[in-house]
Write a protein that holds these residues in place. Structure first.
Motif, PDB file in Angstrom:
ATOM      1  N   ALA A 102      -0.459  -8.898   3.319  1.00 21.15           N
ATOM      2  CA  ALA A 102      -1.848  -8.540   3.342  1.00 21.15           C
ATOM      3  C   ALA A 102      -2.417  -9.622   2.416  1.00 21.15           C
ATOM      4  CB  ALA A 102      -2.063  -7.091   2.929  1.00 21.15           C
ATOM      5  N   GLU A 103      -3.496  -9.201   1.740  1.00 16.58           N
ATOM      6  CA  GLU A 103      -4.066 -10.221   0.651  1.00 16.58           C
ATOM      7  C   GLU A 103      -3.567 -10.049  -0.350  1.00 16.58           C
ATOM      8  OE1 GLU A 103      -6.226 -12.420   1.691  1.00 16.58           O
ATOM      9  OE2 GLU A 103      -5.895 -11.697   3.760  1.00 16.58           O
ATOM     10  N   HIS A 104      -2.384  -9.661  -1.006  1.00 17.58           N
ATOM     11  CA  HIS A 104      -1.717  -9.300  -2.217  1.00 17.58           C
ATOM     12  C   HIS A 104      -1.207 -10.951  -2.728  1.00 17.58           C
ATOM     13  CE1 HIS A 104      -2.041  -4.946  -2.009  1.00 17.58           C
ATOM     14  NE2 HIS A 104      -1.607  -5.204  -0.890  1.00 17.58           N
ATOM     15  N   ARG A 105      -1.687 -10.934  -4.086  1.00 13.97           N
ATOM     16  CA  ARG A 105      -1.055 -12.146  -4.568  1.00 13.97           C
ATOM     17  C   ARG A 105      -0.310 -12.081  -5.768  1.00 13.97           C
ATOM     18  NH1 ARG A 105      -6.506 -15.406  -5.954  1.00 13.97           N
ATOM     19  NH2 ARG A 105      -4.847 -17.223  -6.423  1.00 13.97           N
ATOM     20  N   GLU A 106       0.188 -10.877  -6.007  1.00 15.34           N
ATOM     21  CA  GLU A 106       1.302 -10.552  -6.874  1.00 15.34           C
ATOM     22  C   GLU A 106       2.630 -10.191  -6.051  1.00 15.34           C
ATOM     23  OE1 GLU A 106       0.167  -8.336 -10.362  1.00 15.34           O
ATOM     24  OE2 GLU A 106      -1.654  -9.444 -10.348  1.00 15.34           O
ATOM     25  N   ALA A 110       2.685  -7.246  -3.039  1.00 13.53           N
ATOM     26  CA  ALA A 110       3.124  -7.547  -1.748  1.00 13.53           C
ATOM     27  C   ALA A 110       4.242  -6.895  -1.159  1.00 13.53           C
ATOM     28  CB  ALA A 110       3.025  -9.257  -1.725  1.00 13.53           C
ATOM     29  N   LEU A 111       5.228  -6.904  -2.188  1.00 14.89           N
ATOM     30  CA  LEU A 111       6.672  -6.215  -1.553  1.00 14.89           C
ATOM     31  C   LEU A 111       6.435  -4.946  -1.052  1.00 14.89           C
ATOM     32  CD1 LEU A 111       9.716  -6.539  -1.548  1.00 14.89           C
ATOM     33  CD2 LEU A 111       9.805  -5.663  -3.781  1.00 14.89           C
ATOM     34  N   ALA A 112       5.751  -3.946  -2.014  1.00  8.76           N
ATOM     35  CA  ALA A 112       5.544  -2.668  -1.725  1.00  8.76           C
ATOM     36  C   ALA A 112       4.618  -2.589  -0.301  1.00  8.76           C
ATOM     37  CB  ALA A 112       4.716  -1.852  -2.600  1.00  8.76           C
ATOM     38  N   HIS A 113       3.762  -3.159  -0.198  1.00 11.62           N
ATOM     39  CA  HIS A 113       3.069  -3.316   1.183  1.00 11.62           C
ATOM     40  C   HIS A 113       3.862  -3.718   2.306  1.00 11.62           C
ATOM     41  CE1 HIS A 113      -0.635  -4.004   3.819  1.00 11.62           C
ATOM     42  NE2 HIS A 113       0.220  -4.966   4.400  1.00 11.62           N
ATOM     43  N   ALA A 114       4.529  -4.726   2.136  1.00 16.24           N
ATOM     44  CA  ALA A 114       5.319  -5.350   3.303  1.00 16.24           C
ATOM     45  C   ALA A 114       6.394  -4.508   3.512  1.00 16.24           C
ATOM     46  CB  ALA A 114       6.207  -6.691   2.790  1.00 16.24           C
ATOM     47  N   PHE A 115       7.174  -3.581   2.529  1.00 13.88           N
ATOM     48  CA  PHE A 115       8.304  -2.866   2.940  1.00 13.88           C
ATOM     49  C   PHE A 115       7.646  -1.403   3.590  1.00 13.88           C
ATOM     50  CE2 PHE A 115      10.704   1.048   1.675  1.00 13.88           C
ATOM     51  CZ  PHE A 115      11.922   0.871   2.111  1.00 13.88           C
ATOM     52  N   PRO A 192      -0.392  -0.719  -5.793  1.00 16.37           N
ATOM     53  CA  PRO A 192      -1.592  -0.254  -5.507  1.00 16.37           C
ATOM     54  C   PRO A 192      -1.810   1.124  -4.767  1.00 16.37           C
ATOM     55  CG  PRO A 192      -1.166  -2.379  -4.507  1.00 16.37           C
ATOM     56  CD  PRO A 192       0.125  -1.910  -4.994  1.00 16.37           C
ATOM     57  N   ARG A 193      -2.892   1.726  -5.286  1.00 18.01           N
ATOM     58  CA  ARG A 193      -3.076   3.403  -4.677  1.00 18.01           C
ATOM     59  C   ARG A 193      -2.955   3.509  -3.237  1.00 18.01           C
ATOM     60  NH1 ARG A 193      -7.644   6.568  -7.602  1.00 18.01           N
ATOM     61  NH2 ARG A 193      -6.399   5.975  -9.534  1.00 18.01           N
ATOM     62  N   PRO A 194      -3.469   2.862  -2.384  1.00 24.84           N
ATOM     63  CA  PRO A 194      -3.456   2.902  -0.965  1.00 24.84           C
ATOM     64  C   PRO A 194      -1.804   2.826  -0.391  1.00 24.84           C
ATOM     65  CG  PRO A 194      -5.269   1.490  -1.461  1.00 24.84           C
ATOM     66  CD  PRO A 194      -4.403   1.642  -2.765  1.00 24.84           C
ATOM     67  N   VAL A 195      -1.211   1.792  -1.029  1.00 22.49           N
ATOM     68  CA  VAL A 195      -0.015   1.588  -0.699  1.00 22.49           C
ATOM     69  C   VAL A 195       1.092   2.713  -1.204  1.00 22.49           C
ATOM     70  CG1 VAL A 195       2.000  -0.033  -0.856  1.00 22.49           C
ATOM     71  CG2 VAL A 195      -0.405  -0.785  -0.667  1.00 22.49           C
ATOM     72  N   ARG A 196       0.761   3.188  -2.442  1.00 18.68           N
ATOM     73  CA  ARG A 196       1.524   4.386  -2.948  1.00 18.68           C
ATOM     74  C   ARG A 196       1.423   5.755  -2.011  1.00 18.68           C
ATOM     75  NH1 ARG A 196       3.845   5.352  -7.760  1.00 18.68           N
ATOM     76  NH2 ARG A 196       2.750   3.313  -8.621  1.00 18.68           N
ATOM     77  N   ALA A 197       0.185   5.658  -1.359  1.00 20.19           N
ATOM     78  CA  ALA A 197      -0.110   6.712  -0.639  1.00 20.19           C
ATOM     79  C   ALA A 197       0.767   6.839   0.710  1.00 20.19           C
ATOM     80  CB  ALA A 197      -1.563   7.091  -0.536  1.00 20.19           C
ATOM     81  N   ARG A 198       0.801   5.563   1.072  1.00 14.94           N
ATOM     82  CA  ARG A 198       1.511   5.400   2.359  1.00 14.94           C
ATOM     83  C   ARG A 198       3.142   5.469   2.299  1.00 14.94           C
ATOM     84  NH1 ARG A 198      -2.065   0.826   3.056  1.00 14.94           N
ATOM     85  NH2 ARG A 198      -0.129  -0.561   2.920  1.00 14.94           N
TER      86      ARG A 198
END
Length: 408
Positions: A102-106, A110-115, A192-198
């Motif tokens: 996504a647009e994550h720069r840290e 980014a790792l949590a989103h990708a996983f 991030p909260r949205p990623v944590r929810a998923r």
């Protein structure tokens, strides 16, 4: 007095950052060894902070103070970092763009989103199942009697019976690894909260899978047709569980977070990419080569990052490579790297050795050693270019190594 320190933002290999910090927090950061931290000699109450080779996010807590979060971002674009990581894990199945950051720069977001995206793709068609051996005590025989355990525990008694049987279940290593990595990310600060929810949704899907026992070895899995849709998620899960950092240090200092060591990421990418590029030339590439000694008595062991051996068992050494995640400065690369490579070449009986750096002022430099005739090559690999450009440079290096080895 309770002191709550805000997050510390750092960029790897950037100039030192000067921050006003309570002395207890500064000392905690210094003791953590995550970054270099020292009191500013010119400004009272300020500390000089400098990142090393690790990137990610950790929370450092010391008794009497609140937590301070250290976030370290890589020099390379986030998508490039995940390409380097992914290629070293699965060179034939991983390509740029397969990991959505996504647009994550840290690193951690980014790792949590990708996983999570990889897990979603893996579980979309449901959890895979497999056979798992269950050992149990029962009043009826199911499967086979575990005779050795029956004798050891029951001393000749007929009932109960120690049995072992195979059960077709979702509680298999692949699902257990996904659950463990999901739970690990949910415990880390900075997701991030949205990623944590998923991620919570994915954990619910894996609720019937047994959690891993802390301290035990990770369960092993093997690529197969049945787990093909899981494989990218499993590779990332392994990286998450390997890179997890949670420990206590003397004095009550607690460190909790996730870090990638860019030295290892770069080293693994270079070595795996070279091994793939050298396949057409025969022989075999060995990562972290063992059995290399400097002296004739074999008391001084060495472990080059990569050694290319010829065909046969044992094959003759054809080339040696060491990867360094360093940037050339105005004085050039460290001389110690050349001395190290000279020792490798001498021990392996090679006329040339190759040092590969993350970036330099020139793409290649060669040094012929006096009285030895050994040539030490220094190559610069620019990580700012596209993945295909990176692999093209590695293939070029492989051709040079093959030409030198075969006397072309």
């Amino acid at each position: 007095m309770s002191v709550v320190a805000g997050p510390v933002e750092l960029i790897e290999h950037a100039r030192a950052v000067h921050r006003p910090l309570p002395e207890a927090v500064g000392r905690a950061l210094a003791a953590s060894r995550i970054i270099e931290a020292a009191p500013d000699p010119y400004v009272a109450g300020h500390w000089c902070l400098k990142a090393g080779s690790k990137v990610g996010a950790v929370s450092v807590t010391v008794p009497g103070t609140g937590p301070v979060t250290v976030r370290i971002t890589p020099k390379v674009p986030m998508a490039r970092l995940f390409f380097l990581l992914g290629y070293s894990l699965d060179p034939r199945g991983w390509r740029d763009g397969q990991v959505d950051v996504a647009e994550h720069r840290e690193v951690l977001p980014a790792l949590a989103h990708a996983f999570e995206r990889q897990v979603e793709g893996a579980l979309r068609a449901g959890l895979i199942q497999g056979y798992r051996t269950i050992e149990d005590t029962a009043l009826v025989v199911r499967g086979r009697i575990h005779e050795a355990e029956q004798v050891r525990k029951r001393f000749g008694a007929v009932l109960p019976v120690e049995i072992a049987y195979d059960e077709f279940t979702t509680d298999i290593p692949e699902n257990r690894l996904l659950r463990a990595a999901t739970e690990r990310l949910l415990r880390l600060p900075g997701v991030p909260r949205p990623v944590r929810a998923r991620l919570l949704h994915q954990r619910t899907r894996l609720a019937d899978v047994s959690p891993l026992v802390r301290g035990q070895r990770l369960p092993e899995w093997r690529p197969s047709r049945l787990n093909a849709r899981y494989q990218h998620a499993l590779h990332l899960a392994g990286a998450i569980l390997d890179g997890a950092s949670a420990e206590h240090r003397p004095g009550g200092l607690r460190i909790d977070g996730f870090l990638f060591d860019m030295n290892k990421v770069f080293e693994d990418f270079v070595c795996v990419a070279l091994r793939e590029a050298l396949y057409p030339y025969g022989g075999r590439g060995v990562l972290q080569a063992k059995g290399v000694h400097l002296d004739e008595e074999e008391r001084v062991r060495m472990q080059p990052d990569f050694v290319w051996y010829g065909d046969g068992n044992p094959g003759r050494p054809l080339a040696v490579v060491d990867a360094k995640y360093k940037v050339e400065n105005k004085y050039g690369y460290p001389g110690a790297d050349l001395y190290q490579m000279l020792a490798y070449c001498t021990a392996l009986g090679l006329p040339a050795g190759h040092l590969v750096y993350a970036k330099g002022n020139a793409p290649h430099a060669g040094h012929r050693v006096r009285e030895a005739g050994i040539v030490l090559h220094q190559h610069a690999l620019d990580l700012d270019q596209s993945p295909e450009g990176l692999l093209t440079e590695v293939r070029k290096l492989a051709r040079e190594m093959a030409a030198t080895a075969h006397g072309c």
